[in-house]
Design a protein around this motif. Sequence first.
Motif, PDB file in Angstrom:
ATOM      1  N   LEU A   1      60.622  60.888  14.555  1.00  0.00           N
ATOM      2  CA  LEU A   1      61.396  59.633  14.240  1.00  0.00           C
ATOM      3  C   LEU A   1      61.169  58.967  13.013  1.00  0.00           C
ATOM      4  CD1 LEU A   1      60.888  58.242  18.152  1.00  0.00           C
ATOM      5  CD2 LEU A   1      62.714  59.477  17.102  1.00  0.00           C
ATOM      6  N   HIS A   2      62.007  58.484  12.281  1.00  0.00           N
ATOM      7  CA  HIS A   2      61.829  57.911  10.857  1.00  0.00           C
ATOM      8  C   HIS A   2      62.041  56.257  10.992  1.00  0.00           C
ATOM      9  CE1 HIS A   2      65.963  57.508   9.976  1.00  0.00           C
ATOM     10  NE2 HIS A   2      66.283  58.772  10.429  1.00  0.00           N
ATOM     11  N   ALA A   3      61.577  55.757  10.173  1.00  0.00           N
ATOM     12  CA  ALA A   3      61.778  54.281  10.208  1.00  0.00           C
ATOM     13  C   ALA A   3      62.401  53.926   8.745  1.00  0.00           C
ATOM     14  CB  ALA A   3      60.847  53.405  10.203  1.00  0.00           C
ATOM     15  N   THR A   4      63.000  54.758   7.958  1.00  0.00           N
ATOM     16  CA  THR A   4      63.885  54.610   6.704  1.00  0.00           C
ATOM     17  C   THR A   4      65.262  53.949   6.733  1.00  0.00           C
ATOM     18  OG1 THR A   4      65.012  56.876   6.673  1.00  0.00           O
ATOM     19  CG2 THR A   4      62.416  56.720   5.720  1.00  0.00           C
ATOM     20  N   THR A   5      65.443  53.254   5.802  1.00  0.00           N
ATOM     21  CA  THR A   5      66.746  52.757   5.707  1.00  0.00           C
ATOM     22  C   THR A   5      67.540  54.013   5.148  1.00  0.00           C
ATOM     23  OG1 THR A   5      66.222  50.308   4.971  1.00  0.00           O
ATOM     24  CG2 THR A   5      68.470  51.092   4.596  1.00  0.00           C
ATOM     25  N   LEU A   6      68.523  54.396   6.038  1.00  0.00           N
ATOM     26  CA  LEU A   6      69.170  55.594   5.990  1.00  0.00           C
ATOM     27  C   LEU A   6      70.665  55.266   5.151  1.00  0.00           C
ATOM     28  CD1 LEU A   6      68.595  58.683   6.539  1.00  0.00           C
ATOM     29  CD2 LEU A   6      69.805  58.389   8.578  1.00  0.00           C
ATOM     30  N   TYR A   7      70.932  55.978   4.278  1.00  0.00           N
ATOM     31  CA  TYR A   7      72.169  55.469   3.376  1.00  0.00           C
ATOM     32  C   TYR A   7      73.378  56.874   3.834  1.00  0.00           C
ATOM     33  CZ  TYR A   7      69.298  52.258   0.948  1.00  0.00           C
ATOM     34  OH  TYR A   7      68.704  51.214   0.493  1.00  0.00           O
ATOM     35  N   ASN A   8      72.800  57.900   3.976  1.00  0.00           N
ATOM     36  CA  ASN A   8      73.427  59.077   4.568  1.00  0.00           C
ATOM     37  C   ASN A   8      73.025  59.491   5.833  1.00  0.00           C
ATOM     38  OD1 ASN A   8      75.236  58.995   1.629  1.00  0.00           O
ATOM     39  ND2 ASN A   8      73.323  58.967   1.432  1.00  0.00           N
ATOM     40  N   SER A   9      73.942  60.213   6.625  1.00  0.00           N
ATOM     41  CA  SER A   9      73.352  61.156   7.537  1.00  0.00           C
ATOM     42  C   SER A   9      73.781  62.590   7.109  1.00  0.00           C
ATOM     43  CB  SER A   9      74.302  60.996   8.946  1.00  0.00           C
ATOM     44  OG  SER A   9      74.105  59.726   9.817  1.00  0.00           O
ATOM     45  N   VAL A  10      72.589  63.407   7.201  1.00  0.00           N
ATOM     46  CA  VAL A  10      72.847  64.695   6.511  1.00  0.00           C
ATOM     47  C   VAL A  10      72.515  65.629   7.404  1.00  0.00           C
ATOM     48  CG1 VAL A  10      71.743  65.995   4.463  1.00  0.00           C
ATOM     49  CG2 VAL A  10      71.747  63.574   4.226  1.00  0.00           C
ATOM     50  N   TYR A  11      73.404  66.799   7.364  1.00  0.00           N
ATOM     51  CA  TYR A  11      73.291  68.091   8.416  1.00  0.00           C
ATOM     52  C   TYR A  11      73.322  69.298   7.623  1.00  0.00           C
ATOM     53  CZ  TYR A  11      75.461  64.219  11.152  1.00  0.00           C
ATOM     54  OH  TYR A  11      75.727  63.015  11.829  1.00  0.00           O
ATOM     55  N   ARG A  12      72.189  69.744   7.451  1.00  0.00           N
ATOM     56  CA  ARG A  12      71.955  71.088   6.483  1.00  0.00           C
ATOM     57  C   ARG A  12      71.757  72.263   7.129  1.00  0.00           C
ATOM     58  NH1 ARG A  12      66.461  72.236   2.626  1.00  0.00           N
ATOM     59  NH2 ARG A  12      67.564  74.219   1.793  1.00  0.00           N
ATOM     60  N   SER A  13      72.542  73.117   6.553  1.00  0.00           N
ATOM     61  CA  SER A  13      72.136  74.589   7.174  1.00  0.00           C
ATOM     62  C   SER A  13      72.032  75.582   5.919  1.00  0.00           C
ATOM     63  CB  SER A  13      73.577  74.976   7.877  1.00  0.00           C
ATOM     64  OG  SER A  13      73.478  76.433   8.191  1.00  0.00           O
ATOM     65  N   ASP A  14      70.847  75.886   5.545  1.00  0.00           N
ATOM     66  CA  ASP A  14      70.338  76.791   4.559  1.00  0.00           C
ATOM     67  C   ASP A  14      70.702  76.057   3.239  1.00  0.00           C
ATOM     68  OD1 ASP A  14      69.121  78.373   6.102  1.00  0.00           O
ATOM     69  OD2 ASP A  14      70.730  79.820   6.021  1.00  0.00           O
ATOM     70  N   ASP A  15      71.856  76.740   2.534  1.00  0.00           N
ATOM     71  CA  ASP A  15      72.337  76.105   1.312  1.00  0.00           C
ATOM     72  C   ASP A  15      73.702  75.535   1.531  1.00  0.00           C
ATOM     73  OD1 ASP A  15      70.338  77.019   0.029  1.00  0.00           O
ATOM     74  OD2 ASP A  15      71.103  78.902  -0.637  1.00  0.00           O
ATOM     75  N   GLU A  16      74.070  75.115   2.517  1.00  0.00           N
ATOM     76  CA  GLU A  16      75.344  74.102   2.907  1.00  0.00           C
ATOM     77  C   GLU A  16      75.032  73.079   3.584  1.00  0.00           C
ATOM     78  OE1 GLU A  16      79.274  75.940   4.539  1.00  0.00           O
ATOM     79  OE2 GLU A  16      77.962  77.593   4.854  1.00  0.00           O
TER      80      GLU A  16
END
Length: 252
Positions: free
Chosen positions: A183-198
């Motif tokens: 769980l993070h407490a950062t101000t998140l400017y983007n949701s990021v969904y990563r799979s290797d190099d994509e």
Amino acid sequence: MSNERLRSALLARGMTVQSLAELIEVNPKTVERWITQGKVPYRRHQYATAAALKVDVTTLWDDSRAVDSATDLTKAEIIAVYPHRHTVPSGLWRDLYARAEGNLDVLVYSGLFLSEDPVFLDLLKRKVEGATQVRILLGDPECEAVRQRGIDEGHRIMDGKIRNALVNYRPLFESHPEIGFRLHATTLYNSVYRSDDEMLVNPHVYGIGAYMAPVFHLRRMPGGGLFDTYANSIEQTWGGARQVTDRDLTGA
């Protein structure tokens, strides 16, 4: 004039002139001249060096050719742009993560739609049983950033959505402890969904939910830099996040 930026980048990565030369397949004396005499390499060697040192090519050289080409490469990293998250083909999320072999990362506040997908949950099990590193980063439901994001979206229930996602993921906590949940407490400017190099990047836009915001489909290219910008944000957020506790699951 010497190239101190290249020298510093080498030191930062713990590499030597010899090791860089071997990696990009050039003579060590050539690399030495890039540093001590400020010689500008051929374009292909600029990109190879930047990729090896994990920096943008324009950080190392001010050659205008490199600037133009780096910009072109960054544009080439963009595979597709969707005006809203709900317009992303439904199968793309699963296909993207199904291709993961080394890294499968989710950086969100709640990402509730993924936690409600039984196919995605089964995919996590299969991946972590192989050689894939799986990391799920959700927002800390008690932090100020989560509260504010709920206000910004106009519903004030972001903390509840995160707790719902945690309930959905709960069966995996004991059955597959290899899956990293934090769980993070950062101000998140983007949701990021990563799979290797994509990756799929879903910017957060004030006043609307993430499902209405755009999504960028990116694929890493050596020298591009755009993909790595978002990949680095995953690493930084993961490093500052905390483990999920029983209190997070029960709300007590």
